[in-house]
Design an enzyme around this catalytic site. Structure first.
Site, mmCIF file in Angstrom:
data_model
loop_
_atom_site.group_PDB
_atom_site.id
_atom_site.type_symbol
_atom_site.label_atom_id
_atom_site.label_comp_id
_atom_site.label_asym_id
_atom_site.label_seq_id
_atom_site.Cartn_x
_atom_site.Cartn_y
_atom_site.Cartn_z
ATOM 1 N N TYR A 1 49.880 29.920 46.672
ATOM 2 C CA TYR A 1 49.105 31.080 46.220
ATOM 3 C C TYR A 1 49.386 32.276 47.136
ATOM 4 C CZ TYR A 1 45.208 34.337 45.983
ATOM 5 O OH TYR A 1 44.467 35.484 45.916
ATOM 6 N N LYS B 1 51.317 36.232 46.656
ATOM 7 C CA LYS B 1 50.830 37.569 47.059
ATOM 8 C C LYS B 1 51.843 38.241 47.995
ATOM 9 C CE LYS B 1 47.053 37.423 44.750
ATOM 10 N NZ LYS B 1 46.956 38.206 43.532
ATOM 11 N N SER C 1 45.761 40.142 49.114
ATOM 12 C CA SER C 1 44.705 39.348 49.746
ATOM 13 C C SER C 1 44.933 39.302 51.243
ATOM 14 C CB SER C 1 44.778 37.926 49.174
ATOM 15 O OG SER C 1 44.024 37.042 49.956
HETATM 16 P P1 NAD Z 1 39.695 35.781 38.112
HETATM 17 O O1 NAD Z 1 40.383 34.485 37.844
HETATM 18 O O2 NAD Z 1 38.240 35.868 37.810
HETATM 19 O O3 NAD Z 1 40.452 36.960 37.329
HETATM 20 C C1 NAD Z 1 41.819 36.920 37.033
HETATM 21 C C2 NAD Z 1 41.963 37.203 35.557
HETATM 22 O O4 NAD Z 1 43.343 37.212 35.207
HETATM 23 C C3 NAD Z 1 41.294 36.143 34.671
HETATM 24 O O5 NAD Z 1 40.449 36.780 33.746
HETATM 25 C C4 NAD Z 1 42.458 35.442 33.986
HETATM 26 O O6 NAD Z 1 42.105 34.987 32.688
HETATM 27 C C5 NAD Z 1 43.505 36.539 33.966
HETATM 28 N N1 NAD Z 1 44.893 36.088 33.925
HETATM 29 C C6 NAD Z 1 45.519 35.198 34.728
HETATM 30 N N2 NAD Z 1 46.821 35.114 34.420
HETATM 31 C C7 NAD Z 1 47.035 35.975 33.393
HETATM 32 C C8 NAD Z 1 48.183 36.339 32.628
HETATM 33 N N3 NAD Z 1 49.382 35.811 32.878
HETATM 34 N N4 NAD Z 1 48.030 37.248 31.644
HETATM 35 C C9 NAD Z 1 46.808 37.803 31.382
HETATM 36 N N5 NAD Z 1 45.707 37.508 32.065
HETATM 37 C C10 NAD Z 1 45.815 36.596 33.073
HETATM 38 O O7 NAD Z 1 39.972 36.159 39.631
HETATM 39 P P2 NAD Z 1 39.352 37.309 40.530
HETATM 40 O O8 NAD Z 1 38.538 36.657 41.587
HETATM 41 O O9 NAD Z 1 38.760 38.358 39.689
HETATM 42 O O10 NAD Z 1 40.688 37.847 41.223
HETATM 43 C C11 NAD Z 1 41.416 38.926 40.694
HETATM 44 C C12 NAD Z 1 42.674 39.112 41.522
HETATM 45 O O11 NAD Z 1 42.314 39.336 42.879
HETATM 46 C C13 NAD Z 1 43.618 37.908 41.519
HETATM 47 O O12 NAD Z 1 44.945 38.368 41.500
HETATM 48 C C14 NAD Z 1 43.320 37.238 42.845
HETATM 49 O O13 NAD Z 1 44.406 36.503 43.326
HETATM 50 C C15 NAD Z 1 43.011 38.434 43.722
HETATM 51 N N6 NAD Z 1 42.156 38.087 44.860
HETATM 52 C C16 NAD Z 1 40.948 37.491 44.642
HETATM 53 C C17 NAD Z 1 40.158 37.145 45.719
HETATM 54 C C18 NAD Z 1 38.830 36.451 45.512
HETATM 55 O O14 NAD Z 1 38.278 35.929 46.469
HETATM 56 N N7 NAD Z 1 38.273 36.415 44.315
HETATM 57 C C19 NAD Z 1 40.581 37.426 47.022
HETATM 58 C C20 NAD Z 1 41.802 38.067 47.209
HETATM 59 C C21 NAD Z 1 42.583 38.392 46.110
HETATM 60 C C1 UD1 Z 2 39.837 31.294 50.741
HETATM 61 C C2 UD1 Z 2 41.304 31.002 50.549
HETATM 62 C C3 UD1 Z 2 42.097 32.276 50.692
HETATM 63 C C4 UD1 Z 2 41.585 33.335 49.711
HETATM 64 C C5 UD1 Z 2 40.079 33.536 49.973
HETATM 65 C C6 UD1 Z 2 39.452 34.518 49.038
HETATM 66 C C7 UD1 Z 2 41.591 28.675 51.307
HETATM 67 C C8 UD1 Z 2 42.163 27.801 52.364
HETATM 68 N N1 UD1 Z 2 41.731 30.007 51.536
HETATM 69 O O1 UD1 Z 2 39.661 31.828 52.021
HETATM 70 O O2 UD1 Z 2 43.465 32.058 50.448
HETATM 71 O O3 UD1 Z 2 42.273 34.556 49.884
HETATM 72 O O4 UD1 Z 2 39.416 32.275 49.819
HETATM 73 O O5 UD1 Z 2 39.473 34.004 47.741
HETATM 74 O O6 UD1 Z 2 41.074 28.214 50.306
HETATM 75 N N2 UD1 Z 2 33.454 26.818 53.627
HETATM 76 C C9 UD1 Z 2 32.580 25.786 53.802
HETATM 77 N N3 UD1 Z 2 32.194 25.033 52.723
HETATM 78 C C10 UD1 Z 2 32.660 25.294 51.454
HETATM 79 C C11 UD1 Z 2 33.562 26.378 51.272
HETATM 80 C C12 UD1 Z 2 33.950 27.105 52.385
HETATM 81 O O7 UD1 Z 2 32.125 25.516 54.925
HETATM 82 O O8 UD1 Z 2 32.297 24.573 50.507
HETATM 83 C C13 UD1 Z 2 33.813 27.668 54.785
HETATM 84 C C14 UD1 Z 2 35.310 27.745 55.089
HETATM 85 O O9 UD1 Z 2 35.695 26.754 56.003
HETATM 86 C C15 UD1 Z 2 35.417 29.165 55.657
HETATM 87 C C16 UD1 Z 2 34.316 29.950 54.935
HETATM 88 O O10 UD1 Z 2 33.406 28.974 54.451
HETATM 89 O O11 UD1 Z 2 35.117 29.167 57.035
HETATM 90 C C17 UD1 Z 2 34.822 30.772 53.764
HETATM 91 O O12 UD1 Z 2 35.585 29.942 52.896
HETATM 92 P P1 UD1 Z 2 36.122 30.467 51.489
HETATM 93 O O13 UD1 Z 2 35.027 31.085 50.728
HETATM 94 O O14 UD1 Z 2 36.843 29.332 50.832
HETATM 95 O O15 UD1 Z 2 37.123 31.640 51.863
HETATM 96 P P2 UD1 Z 2 38.383 31.634 52.887
HETATM 97 O O16 UD1 Z 2 38.530 30.356 53.577
HETATM 98 O O17 UD1 Z 2 38.268 32.852 53.711
#
Ligand code: NAD
Ligand code: UD1
Length: 337
Positions: A148, A152, A124
Site C-alpha cells: 500500500y 503512494k 499519506s
Molecule cells: P475510502 O475507501 O473510503 O475511499 C476511496 C474511494 O475510492 C472508495 O469510495 C472506493 O469505492 C473508490 N475507489 C477505489 N478504487 C477505485 C477505482 N479504481 N475507480 C473508482 N473508484 C475507486 O478511503 P478514504 O479513507 O476516503 O481514503 C481516500 C484516499 O486517501 C485513498 O487514496 C487513501 O489511500 C488515502 N489515505 C487515506 C488515509 C486514511 O486513514 N483514511 C490516510 C492516508 C491516505
Molecule cells: C495505519 C497504516 C498506515 C496508514 C494509516 C492511516 C498500518 C501498519 N499502518 O497507520 O499505513 O497510512 O493507518 O490510514 O496499518 N492501534 C491499536 N489497536 C488497534 C488499532 C491500532 O492499539 O486496534 C494502535 C496502533 O498500534 C497505532 C495507533 O493505534 O499506535 C494508530 O493505529 P492506526 O489507526 O492503524 O494508524 P497507523 O498505525 O498510524
C-alpha cells in the site's frame, strides 16, 4: 467549471465534497463504489442543499474518464480513488498495484488529452517509511514498507516525473496523517467493511457494542505512556485542506508535497480516554503485543501547509471523538440501513 473528485463517495472524499460545495465549487464524482455506497453522496446533497454529479465508473476505464471530461468542464482533479488497507495490500499486492497505480496513470493520461493539468493527490504519512525523527517534515527522505505504502510512494514519483517532463502541471501531494471524526450532522462518516484495522473505528465499534474490547497493540513503546503516538486529524479539517489545495493548484504551476496533520501527538490510551470522556461510553481494553511495522511516534510538522495554503487544523481531539460517536451511534451499520 467543475472539480472532478475520484473516490468521492468514500470517507475522506464525501467530506471533501461537502467542503468543496460549501466553498462554491461544482463537484463531479467518479467512484466504482468498491469500498463505499452512493448513499454517502445523497447525504452530501442533503447536508449542502447542492447537487453532485455522480458517475459509477472505474478510474482505470479511460473511455469512462473521457466521457466525463467531455460532458463536464473539469478544471482540476482531486484523486482519492484507491485501495487503502495495509494488511490486505500485503496479501494482495498485485490488486493494489493494479488499482492504485493503473488508475492514476489512466487519469493523468486522460487529463493530458483534455489539457487539464491540475491535480491534488491523496498521499499519506506512510511515505515517510520508518523515519525515526518527529515531527516529520516534507523534505525528509521517503520510502515504503508495504505494498500500500509503495503505491503512494510510486505515485508521488510518477507525478513528480510528469511535472518534470511538463512544467505546466500543478501537483499537490497531500500527505495525510491519521484522519478520524465525521461531519457534525452525523449523516456521513467512516464506514469500514469488516473489522476495522485503524484505531478510531475500532474504538467506536467497541463503544456501540459491535466489538467486545479494544486491543491495544503494545504498551512498551518509547512514549510517555508506552502506547503508540499518532497525529489524529479531524476529517473536516482535512477536507478543508483539500479546498485550499485546489485553490492553490488552480493559481500555480509546480509540484509540492504537503503534510496535512495537526502537529500534535496523541497516544492510544489518550485517544481512548478522550473518547470515553467525550461520549460517557465505556471502552474496555486489553493490552496485546505490538503490531509489526508500527512506529513509536508519528506526527507532522504542519508549518508548510500553513505557509503555502494558509491552512491549519482547527478541531481538537474532543470534537473528533464527539463527531465520530454521533455518526457511529446514529448509524451503527454505516450506510447499510
Ligand atoms: P475510502 O475507501 O473510503 O475511499 C476511496 C474511494 O475510492 C472508495 O469510495 C472506493 O469505492 C473508490 N475507489 C477505489 N478504487 C477505485 C477505482 N479504481 N475507480 C473508482 N473508484 C475507486 O478511503 P478514504 O479513507 O476516503 O481514503 C481516500 C484516499 O486517501 C485513498 O487514496 C487513501 O489511500 C488515502 N489515505 C487515506 C488515509 C486514511 O486513514 N483514511 C490516510 C492516508 C491516505
Ligand atoms: C495505519 C497504516 C498506515 C496508514 C494509516 C492511516 C498500518 C501498519 N499502518 O497507520 O499505513 O497510512 O493507518 O490510514 O496499518 N492501534 C491499536 N489497536 C488497534 C488499532 C491500532 O492499539 O486496534 C494502535 C496502533 O498500534 C497505532 C495507533 O493505534 O499506535 C494508530 O493505529 P492506526 O489507526 O492503524 O494508524 P497507523 O498505525 O498510524
Amino acid at each position: 467549471m467543475a472539480i472532478l473528485v475520484t473516490g468521492g463517495a468514500g470517507y475522506i472524499g464525501s467530506h471533501t465534497c461537502v467542503e468543496m460545495l460549501n466553498a462554491g465549487y461544482e463537484v463531479v464524482v467518479i467512484d466504482n463504489l468498491d469500498n463505499s455506497s452512493s448513499e454517502s453522496l445523497k447525504r452530501v446533497e442533503k447536508i449542502t442543499g447542492k447537487t453532485v454529479k455522480f458517475y459509477k465508473e472505474d478510474v482505470r476505464d479511460k473511455d469512462a474518464l473521457r466521457k466525463i471530461f467531455k460532458e463536464n468542464k473539469i478544471e482540476a482533479v482531486i484523486h482519492f480513488a484507491g485501495l487503502k488497507a495495509v494488511g490486505e495490500s500485503v496479501r494482495e499486492p498485485i490488486m493494489y498495484y493494479n488499482n492504485n497505480i493503473q488508475n492514476t496513470i489512466a487519469l493523468v493520461e486522460v487529463m493530458t488529452e483534455f489539457n487539464v493539468k491540475k491535480i491534488v493527490f491523496s498521499s499519506s504519512a506512510t511515505v515517510y517509511g520508518e523515519a525515526k525523527v518527529v515531527p516529520l517534515t516534507e523534505d525528509m527522505p521517503t520510502s515504503a514498507i508495504n505494498p500500500y505504502g509503495k503505491t503512494k510512494w510510486f505515485i508521488e514519483h510518477i507525478l513528480s516525473d510528469l511535472y518534470n517532463s511538463d512544467n505546466e502541471w500543478s501537483v499537490a501531494l497531500l500527505r495525510y496523517f491519521n484522519p478520524i471524526g465525521a461531519h457534525k450532522s452525523g449523516l456521513i462518516g467512516e464506514d469500514p467493511k469488516g473489522i476495522p484495522n485503524n484505531l478510531m473505528p475500532y474504538i467506536s465499534q467497541v463503544a456501540v457494542g459491535k466489538l467486545q474490547k479494544l486491543h491495544v497493540f503494545g504498551d512498551d513503546y518509547n512514549t510517555p505512556d508506552g502506547t503508540g503516538v499518532r497525529d489524529y486529524i479531524h476529517v473536516i479539517d482535512l477536507a478543508k485542506g483539500h479546498v485550499k489545495a485546489v485553490d492553490y493548484v488552480l493559481k500555480t504551476t509546480g509540484l509540492e508535497a504537503i503534510n496535512l496533520g495537526t502537529g500534535n501527538g496523541v497516544s492510544v490510551f489518550e485517544l481512548r480516554d478522550a473518547f470515553v470522556k467525550a461520549t460517557g461510553v465505556e471502552v474496555p481494553f486489553v493490552v496485546d503485543p505490538r503490531r509489526p511495522g508500527d512506529a513509536d511516534e508519528v506526527y507532522a510538522d504542519a508549518s508548510k501547509a500553513k505557509k503555502l495554503l494558509g491552512w491549519t487544523a482547527e478541531l481538537d481531539v474532543k470534537q473528533m471523538c464527539e463527531d465520530t460517536w454521533r455518526w457511529q451511534s446514529g448509524n451503527p451499520n454505516g450506510y447499510e440501513q
